[in-house]
Design a protein around this motif. Structure first.
Motif, PDB file in Angstrom:
ATOM      1  N   ASN A  99     -92.171  -3.013 -12.124  1.00 56.38           N
ATOM      2  CA  ASN A  99     -91.409  -3.582 -12.737  1.00 56.38           C
ATOM      3  C   ASN A  99     -90.919  -3.289 -13.795  1.00 56.38           C
ATOM      4  O   ASN A  99     -90.354  -2.926 -14.777  1.00 56.38           O
ATOM      5  CB  ASN A  99     -90.636  -4.892 -12.130  1.00 56.38           C
ATOM      6  N   ARG A 100     -92.681  -3.539 -14.254  1.00 56.65           N
ATOM      7  CA  ARG A 100     -93.151  -3.173 -15.285  1.00 56.65           C
ATOM      8  C   ARG A 100     -92.977  -1.733 -16.330  1.00 56.65           C
ATOM      9  O   ARG A 100     -91.892  -1.564 -16.496  1.00 56.65           O
ATOM     10  CB  ARG A 100     -93.981  -4.146 -16.173  1.00 56.65           C
ATOM     11  N   ASP A 112     -90.936   0.895 -14.241  1.00 55.16           N
ATOM     12  CA  ASP A 112     -89.751   0.541 -13.883  1.00 55.16           C
ATOM     13  C   ASP A 112     -89.147   0.548 -15.444  1.00 55.16           C
ATOM     14  O   ASP A 112     -87.919   1.679 -15.951  1.00 55.16           O
ATOM     15  CB  ASP A 112     -89.006   0.359 -13.499  1.00 55.16           C
ATOM     16  N   ARG A 113     -89.206  -0.487 -16.159  1.00 57.26           N
ATOM     17  CA  ARG A 113     -87.815  -0.622 -17.406  1.00 57.26           C
ATOM     18  C   ARG A 113     -88.194  -0.056 -18.641  1.00 57.26           C
ATOM     19  O   ARG A 113     -87.760   0.793 -18.548  1.00 57.26           O
ATOM     20  CB  ARG A 113     -88.439  -2.117 -17.780  1.00 57.26           C
ATOM     21  N   ASP A 138     -85.427   1.348 -14.080  1.00 60.21           N
ATOM     22  CA  ASP A 138     -85.239   0.207 -13.463  1.00 60.21           C
ATOM     23  C   ASP A 138     -83.489  -0.115 -12.522  1.00 60.21           C
ATOM     24  O   ASP A 138     -82.917   0.127 -12.739  1.00 60.21           O
ATOM     25  CB  ASP A 138     -85.936  -1.422 -14.155  1.00 60.21           C
TER      26      ASP A 138
END
Length: 97
Positions: A80-81, A83-84, A89
């Motif tokens: 998730n980190r 992707d951001r 994301d």
């Protein structure tokens, strides 16, 4: 963004993803194979308080499964980190508009 920069970003994303996977799989292998099999004899000298079970037995039967579940949550957090960071994301497009 030109195509060359997009390709570099794509490669950097997948390199980091593979680095995460490699590290997490190495931890899982060390815990499941190492603690559950290779070092079980040495770990069996330690007893789990309150149960009396040897630590090596616990790792072979339960510990590696618990570590695997924790590693899944760590992977989700890392991805998730990532992707951001690379702006890929999953966002709700209606909420972002």
């Amino acid at each position: 963004m030109n195509q060359r920069a997009a390709d570099r970003d794509h490669l950097a994303y997948w390199r980091r993803n593979l680095r995460y996977l490699g590290g997490l799989l190495a931890i899982w292998a060390l815990v499941s194979f190492g603690a559950g099999i290779l070092f079980a004899g040495a770990l069996d000298t330690i007893r789990i308080p309150g149960t009396g079970f040897p630590l090596g037995f616990w790792f072979a039967q339960q510990g590696s499964i618990y570590v695997f579940v924790v590693l899944i949550f760590v992977y989700v957090f890392l991805m998730n980190r990532l992707d951001r960071e690379f702006d890929v994301d999953e966002r709700d497009d209606e909420a972002a508009a």
